[in-house]
Design an enzyme around this catalytic site. Structure first.
Site, PDB file in Angstrom:
ATOM      1  N   GLU A 202       0.849  -1.202   0.000  1.00 52.43           N
ATOM      2  CA  GLU A 202       0.000   0.000   0.000  1.00 52.43           C
ATOM      3  C   GLU A 202       0.878   1.244   0.000  1.00 52.43           C
ATOM      4  OE1 GLU A 202      -3.144  -0.163   2.928  1.00 52.43           O
ATOM      5  OE2 GLU A 202      -3.775  -2.139   2.261  1.00 52.43           O
TER       6      GLU A 202
ATOM      7  N   HIS B 290      -9.205   9.532   1.770  1.00 54.74           N
ATOM      8  CA  HIS B 290      -8.788   8.349   1.009  1.00 54.74           C
ATOM      9  C   HIS B 290      -8.969   8.674  -0.463  1.00 54.74           C
ATOM     10  CE1 HIS B 290      -8.393   4.283  -0.462  1.00 54.74           C
ATOM     11  NE2 HIS B 290      -8.040   3.894   0.740  1.00 54.74           N
TER      12      HIS B 290
ATOM     13  N   ARG C  33      -1.201   8.559   0.677  1.00 53.80           N
ATOM     14  CA  ARG C  33      -2.548   8.899   0.205  1.00 53.80           C
ATOM     15  C   ARG C  33      -2.868  10.392   0.213  1.00 53.80           C
ATOM     16  NH1 ARG C  33      -5.765   5.181   4.561  1.00 53.80           N
ATOM     17  NH2 ARG C  33      -4.815   3.591   3.279  1.00 53.80           N
TER      18      ARG C  33
ATOM     19  N   HIS D 208     -11.716   9.958   5.372  1.00 53.60           N
ATOM     20  CA  HIS D 208     -11.476   8.558   5.708  1.00 53.60           C
ATOM     21  C   HIS D 208     -11.069   8.350   7.168  1.00 53.60           C
ATOM     22  CE1 HIS D 208     -10.391   4.413   5.005  1.00 53.60           C
ATOM     23  NE2 HIS D 208      -9.118   4.612   5.280  1.00 53.60           N
TER      24      HIS D 208
ATOM     25  N   ARG E 169      -1.536   9.412   8.554  1.00 56.02           N
ATOM     26  CA  ARG E 169      -1.457   8.006   8.960  1.00 56.02           C
ATOM     27  C   ARG E 169      -1.023   7.143   7.791  1.00 56.02           C
ATOM     28  NH1 ARG E 169      -4.575   3.727   8.273  1.00 56.02           N
ATOM     29  NH2 ARG E 169      -6.504   4.796   7.723  1.00 56.02           N
TER      30      ARG E 169
HETATM   31  C1  SIN Z   1      -7.612   0.702   2.423  1.00 53.92           C
HETATM   32  O1  SIN Z   1      -7.863  -0.499   2.324  1.00 53.92           O
HETATM   33  O2  SIN Z   1      -7.242   1.395   1.494  1.00 53.92           O
HETATM   34  C2  SIN Z   1      -7.799   1.364   3.760  1.00 53.92           C
HETATM   35  C3  SIN Z   1      -6.777   0.898   4.690  1.00 53.92           C
HETATM   36  C4  SIN Z   1      -6.422   1.996   5.627  1.00 53.92           C
HETATM   37  O3  SIN Z   1      -7.170   2.946   5.802  1.00 53.92           O
HETATM   38  O4  SIN Z   1      -5.343   1.933   6.198  1.00 53.92           O
END
Ligand code: SIN
Length: 561
Positions: A131, A247, A293, A354, A389
């Site tokens: 991620e 997000h 993000r 988010h 975060r």
């Molecule tokens: C996601 O699956 O993109 C959200 C995970 C997160 O907020 O850390």
């Protein structure tokens, strides 16, 4: 000048002599990952009551897709997870807290497995996704994209079976009760039983964030900032609420609720494109779609503005046939509900609110500034996230701090003994002569104003206007005594929205997820500080504090910070 928001200590009227009472050792408010983990830990030495306003399974955790970040095997290293977390926190993360959390991560994963959690495997090892902001693939997941649901299944099953845990569902916590500055319980409302007073030696807030302050959010309807607002009214120290994480990719179907399209989708190779298939992320960051993000959300926002369009797209059509549906079954099903077939169609997305990065200030044990009150999970500001975060660090935070707060609360409750006699508390707010507003309408207007003015991009003008309008609505909404959860939720959202806008107006720089068009750069000389917020007669008392959250000396003796 006194403000209605500042002077409002309790949202409801009550008299200890007229309400039913229940006594326990530890109250946990909230039933997401932090709350349930805290309850299980506290129950090792105390009786625990979990109070949750909806069904116990309804929480932000339950809809979490991506997973839990954890260093599970070489060549990944704790140092790398810590460095990624610290980098994303943009100068405000607390390194000691970060080190502790990343090092505890593997034992929490193993514990969940022992308790029956079915994480996805690849060969002999746990499968790990990638991620944004992570330098390695280290996100452990379950059923592809249903990690939160699997964790809640396991924790809830265990909590329900525990002889020292009781779970009260559909029971709305209206306010923390304080006696001489100490939190001694909570006044609640249940549709069937009405108002009740629950008394406990220690109370743990695990109520999640306030995504519902915004029109578009990945958060479930329960995320109305109740715990943040309750703590604020009770006098607790809140911090850094201007940091609201957006997000980048929520499914955009006009008229449908915004649903998360996990960042892990980009981790598997999905591209962000326009309708014509043109990619754009490389123009913003060399990490492209896997930049942190905040960067991706701002990039999308800029593209939406430049092209005057409402959304961009995720493109997964180049992935090998069948892989998307297999790896992301929940998202695939969701898309198909809207006749979007990811193997052949583009998925329309745009950013939405988010995660509430700031929160109630805690030390590493979970102690807040109020004796008798601990906090864990999204509601807390522990020092782990700083100004932003890192993806998939939130479930981890809930496990680490939930367990810690639970252990501390249980032990203290056992040492201190139970409250056996309720203090003579009451609250009576006379009827307000002011006209009533349509609370439902106020809520929708609040969400629009917050999305427009306190969203991904902010400025002094727009934040000033936001503060003014929230204060205006507050004069007509915060002066009333309501009797329905939706009305209390709106009062809570007004309170926290004002904290967010006030914090955002105070911080005259751009850092992490907070972007000011009028101060577009990070200013470490003046703003490498926290923005602290507390209730005061005039409304909100704002101060800056140079110390990282978690650098506070743990009180240890339960006297608060
Ligand atoms: C996601 O699956 O993109 C959200 C995970 C997160 O907020 O850390």
């Amino acid at each position: 000048m006194s403000s209605v928001l500042g002077s409002r200590r309790y949202l409801t009227n009550f008299d200890v002599h007229r309400l039913p009472h229940l006594f326990t050792d530890v109250i946990v408010i909230g039933s997401g990952i932090a709350g349930l983990r805290a309850a299980l830990a506290a129950a090792e030495s105390a009786d625990v009551l979990v109070v949750t306003k909806s069904e116990a399974a309804q929480s932000a955790t339950n809809v979490a897709q991506g997973g839990i970040a954890a260093v599970m095997q070489a060549p990944d290293r704790f140092e790398d997870h810590a460095r990624d977390t610290l980098t994303v926190s943009e100068g405000l993360g607390d390194e000691r807290v970060i080190q502790r959390v990343v090092r505890e991560a593997p034992e929490h994963i193993r514990e969940l497995q022992e308790w029956g959690a079915q994480f996805d495997v690849a060969g002999d090892h746990l499968a790990r996704g990638r991620e944004g902001g992570h330098s390695a693939a280290r996100v452990v997941h379950a059923h592809g994209d249903a990690t939160g649901r699997e964790i809640i299944r396991v924790l809830l099953e265990r909590a329900r079976a525990h002889p020292r845990i009781r779970i009260f569902e559909r029971c709305f916590s209206i306010d923390l009760l304080t006696d001489d500055g100490r939190v001694v319980g909570v006044v609640t409302h249940h549709q069937k039983y009405g108002h009740q007073m629950f008394w406990a030696t220690t109370t743990i807030l695990a109520t999640g964030g306030a995504g519902r302050a915004f029109r578009e959010t990945t958060n479930p309807p329960v995320a109305t900032g109740d715990g943040l607002a309750m703590a604020f009214r009770a006098g607790a120290l809140l911090r850094d609420l201007e940091f609201v994480q957006f997000h980048p990719t929520t499914l955009y179907i006009a008229g449908a609720a915004r649903a998360l399209i996990s960042e892990a989708v980009r981790g598997e190779g999905a591209r962000l494109v326009h309708r014509d298939g043109r990619r754009f992320m490389d123009a913003y960051d060399p990490r492209g779609e896997l930049a942190p993000r905040d960067i991706v959300s701002r990039a999308i926002n800029a593209e939406l503005k430049n092209r005057n369009v409402s959304h961009v797209y995720l493109d997964v059509r180049h992935l090998p046939s069948g892989t998307f549906a297999k790896r992301f079954p929940t998202i695939d099903r969701l898309c198909r509900e809207f006749d979007i077939h990811p193997e052949r169609d583009l998925i329309p997305v745009r950013p939405s609110a988010h995660y509430t990065v700031g929160g109630v200030v805690t030390n590493p044990d979970g102690d807040t500034s109020l004796p008798g009150l601990l906090a864990a999970g999204e509601v807390a500001s522990t020092g782990l996230h700083g100004a932003n975060r890192l993806a998939s660090n939130s479930l981890l935070e809930g496990l680490v701090f939930g367990r810690r707060a639970g252990l501390v609360a249980g032990r203290r409750a056992a040492e201190r003994g139970r409250i056996d006699h309720p203090p003579a508390l009451s609250h009576l707010l006379p009827q307000s002569p002011r006209t009533a507003l349509d609370v439902h309408d106020v809520l929708h207007s609040l969400q629009s104003v917050m999305s427009r003015n306190a969203g991904i991009e902010r400025s002094a003008d727009r934040l000033g206007e936001t503060v003014e309008i929230i204060e205006f609505w507050s004069r007509y909404v915060m002066d009333k005594v309501f009797d329905m959860p939706e009305q209390w939720e709106t009062q809570n959202l007004l309170t926290i929205a004002l904290c967010i806008a006030t914090g955002a107006a105070t911080r005259c720089e751009s850092r992490g997820v907070h972007f000011r068009v009028d101060f577009p750069t990070r200013d470490d000389e003046h703003w490498r500080v926290h923005v602290d917020l507390r209730r005061a007669d005039h409304g909100i008392q704002v101060a800056t504090s140079p110390r990282a959250a978690g650098e506070e000396d743990p009180p240890g003796d339960d006297t608060g910070m």
